[in-house]
Design a protein around this motif. Structure first.
Motif, mmCIF file in Angstrom:
data_model
loop_
_atom_site.group_PDB
_atom_site.id
_atom_site.type_symbol
_atom_site.label_atom_id
_atom_site.label_comp_id
_atom_site.label_asym_id
_atom_site.label_seq_id
_atom_site.Cartn_x
_atom_site.Cartn_y
_atom_site.Cartn_z
ATOM 1 N N THR A 8 40.879 27.840 56.924
ATOM 2 C CA THR A 8 39.528 28.400 56.924
ATOM 3 C C THR A 8 38.478 27.300 56.812
ATOM 4 O O THR A 8 37.457 27.313 57.510
ATOM 5 N N ALA B 94 36.407 35.865 48.945
ATOM 6 C CA ALA B 94 37.870 35.822 48.860
ATOM 7 C C ALA B 94 38.341 35.907 47.418
ATOM 8 O O ALA B 94 39.353 36.554 47.111
ATOM 9 N N GLU C 184 48.529 30.552 50.198
ATOM 10 C CA GLU C 184 47.155 30.577 49.710
ATOM 11 C C GLU C 184 46.432 29.271 50.060
ATOM 12 O O GLU C 184 45.300 29.279 50.570
ATOM 13 N N ILE D 182 42.146 37.698 47.033
ATOM 14 C CA ILE D 182 43.020 37.094 48.048
ATOM 15 C C ILE D 182 43.459 35.699 47.628
ATOM 16 O O ILE D 182 44.593 35.294 47.863
ATOM 17 N N VAL D 183 42.540 34.941 47.017
ATOM 18 C CA VAL D 183 42.846 33.589 46.563
ATOM 19 C C VAL D 183 42.357 33.445 45.132
ATOM 20 O O VAL D 183 41.544 34.231 44.647
ATOM 21 N N ARG E 294 45.986 33.662 39.061
ATOM 22 C CA ARG E 294 46.819 34.062 40.185
ATOM 23 C C ARG E 294 47.342 35.493 40.048
ATOM 24 O O ARG E 294 47.973 36.002 40.973
ATOM 25 N N VAL F 66 46.985 37.969 43.036
ATOM 26 C CA VAL F 66 46.913 37.284 44.344
ATOM 27 C C VAL F 66 48.185 37.608 45.118
ATOM 28 O O VAL F 66 49.300 37.352 44.632
ATOM 29 N N PRO F 67 48.088 38.176 46.314
ATOM 30 C CA PRO F 67 49.284 38.670 47.016
ATOM 31 C C PRO F 67 50.101 37.594 47.718
ATOM 32 O O PRO F 67 51.192 37.879 48.189
ATOM 33 N N PHE F 68 49.592 36.358 47.821
ATOM 34 C CA PHE F 68 50.274 35.333 48.606
ATOM 35 C C PHE F 68 50.905 34.284 47.710
ATOM 36 O O PHE F 68 50.408 34.014 46.598
ATOM 37 N N LEU G 155 45.976 29.016 53.873
ATOM 38 C CA LEU G 155 44.921 29.914 54.342
ATOM 39 C C LEU G 155 43.542 29.311 54.094
ATOM 40 O O LEU G 155 42.678 29.318 54.977
ATOM 41 N N ALA H 216 37.795 39.463 46.152
ATOM 42 C CA ALA H 216 38.752 40.390 46.762
ATOM 43 C C ALA H 216 40.167 40.176 46.255
ATOM 44 O O ALA H 216 41.073 40.960 46.581
#
Length: 497
Positions: A352, A383, A345, A388-389, A335, A338-340, A348, A386
């Motif tokens: 999806t 993801a 997370e 993100i998750v 983690r 990870v920005p969220f 999201l 990147a």
């Protein structure tokens, strides 16, 4: 149109034909074939709707009832009454004859695919059953696939569907009652049950619910399901639907009632219990040990799909002490960056996944599955790369989504998908304590539900020991000697004697 106290069908053929064409708005699919008996100077008309009947049956019916005895090319019958009686006797030999004296019955008969015969000078009509037209053939079930067992599935023709069950249950006690529901569509709805096995009070309760329906049209059995269910605001379905004739036959033998709706291949079963939605028809075709193991696996998948993301979110947010230290360190390292928050997370990824699943269903079948698989892999990998998750969240959401597919009943799987999001919200703000409280509320709610008066959680609540042989587990048939006690008649609830 004349009132109910007046003779609705005129003695003048031209007036009757004008009434029919006006009522149907001069529709081109209204076919009127005129015949004339020159010696008797009597005109006859045959009316039917193109596409609702079998053309060969129409020609055969008209030819049969108009096969007058000829002497020198002239008919022996000279009066309208004599001709009508002759035609009626010929129609009686086919077993499909019906006498019509009012416009309401005439239009209902015509719209059912029958052929109407009108004579000039007579205020009655003669009809013959010539219904048919283009009907989808009996094919393999598409939504409830079984490796072992029948490959037949219902079609959109209610007559075909009823016959598919008749072939499997050859007893005169298999009763069928038909009614028309929908003031505009006049849809044929039939209930089927085995007299002497199904409870009389359950049958009467269902018939009363169907008779109380007031709606313009019934286009699918889902309309009936929503209109007769007793718990309209519950997320859980209380009626079971299937497209398999063998599934309907098995439930009828237990004392349940089947509801057939013309125009749909999905048949409703009532009353139902919660455990029915996790039973597949194939469970009874396999050995009891294999069936029991698969059933337990389905309930494990239910727990994973319902509580999986919520438990993960609650553990990371509030209960880190529950996670083993090596695993917690691994999750924390994943983690990093990870920005969220964990809840965002998970939300999201779940949204999806639902988008990909819905898109795969709506897209053409040759590419729908490809898009679902490739889209999930590509998006998940991208993801993670990147940042993100986290990889662990992708694995968890994927496992949750796959587990939801293990539920045999699609409408129950939909309910679980809704409740999963609710549990995720509760876990994010209250933690494991909130999940436990919500679970108790959910269980209490399920225990309060009924299906045509039958407790939804039976045979667990109320607990019936003799019916536990076919709930979570399935014992050998030698031990399943009785039908469900609350569903079948007490005087005839023995399955094996």
């Amino acid at each position: 149109m004349p009132g109910n106290q007046e003779p609705l069908i005129s003695t003048k053929l031209a007036k009757n034909l004008h009434e029919i064409t006006i009522r149907f708005g001069n529709s081109p699919d209204i076919i009127i074939r005129k015949f004339s008996l020159l010696t008797a100077r009597i005109e006859i008309a045959a009316i039917y709707i193109n596409g609702l009947n079998d053309k060969e049956s129409v020609d055969e019916f008209i030819t049969h009832i108009m096969a007058f005895d000829m002497i020198g090319g002239e008919p022996q019958l000279n009066s309208v009454e004599e001709i009508y009686q002759f035609m009626k006797s010929k129609a009686l030999s086919t077993g499909e004859e019906k006498i019509i004296k009012d416009w309401k019955l005439l239009f209902e008969t015509l719209l059912s695919g029958n052929t109407i015969i009108l004579l000039d000078g007579l205020a009655e009509a003669l009809s013959g059953n010539t219904s048919g037209g283009e009907v989808r053939a009996v094919t393999e079930a598409s939504t409830q696939v079984a490796i072992r067992g029948s490959k037949e599935s219902f079609t959109e023709s209610i007559g075909t569907n009823l016959s598919l069950v008749r072939r499997r249950i050859k007893t005169p006690n298999l009763w069928i009652e038909t009614m028309k529901i929908g003031t505009v569509t006049q849809t044929d709805v039939s209930i089927m049950y085995i007299h002497g096995i199904a409870k009389d009070e359950t049958i009467q309760k269902l018939k009363q619910k169907l008779q109380d329906i007031e709606i313009d049209g019934i286009l699918e059995s889902g309309y009936i399901e929503q209109l007769i269910e007793e718990n309209k605001y519950s997320p859980f379905p209380t009626l079971y639907n299937t497209e398999r004739p063998d599934s309907v036959a098995g439930n009828l033998l237990e004392g349940r009632i089947a509801i057939f709706v013309d125009g749909t291949p999905f048949v409703l079963i009532a009353p139902t219990t919660f455990f029915m939605f996790f039973h597949a028809v194939e469970d009874y075709y396999q050995r009891y040990d294999i069936s029991s193991l698969i059933r337990v696996l389905r309930f494990i998948c239910l727990i994973i799909s319902l509580f999986g993301p919520g438990l993960f979110v609650a553990a990371l947010n509030f209960h880190q002490e529950m996670i083993p230290t090596p695993l917690l360190i691994n999750l924390a390292s994943q983690r990093e960056g990870v920005p969220f928050p964990t809840f965002i997370e998970a939300l999201l990824l779940e949204v999806t996944f639902e988008i990909i699943r819905e898109a795969g269903i709506r897209m053409p079948s040759p590419i729908g599955q490809t898009v679902s698989i490739i889209g999930g892999l590509v998006l998940g990998q991208a993801a993670v790369q990147a940042g993100i998750v986290s990889p662990a969240m992708v694995i968890l959401v994927s496992l949750t989504g796959i587990s939801s597919f293990a539920t045999p009943a699609f409408n129950m799987a939909l309910s679980v998908r809704i409740l999963r999001f609710v549990i995720m919200f509760i876990a994010a703000f209250i933690g494991l304590y909130g999940m436990c409280v919500f679970s108790f509320i959910l269980i209490a709610h399920m225990c309060s539900l009924t299906s045509l008066g039958i407790p939804y959680m039976s045979p667990i609540a109320p607990f019936i020991i003799e019916n536990q042989k076919d709930s979570v587990f399935r014992l050998p048939f030698q031990f399943m000697k009785r039908r469900p006690r609350l569903i079948s008649q007490k005087k005839n609830n023995k399955r094996i004697k």
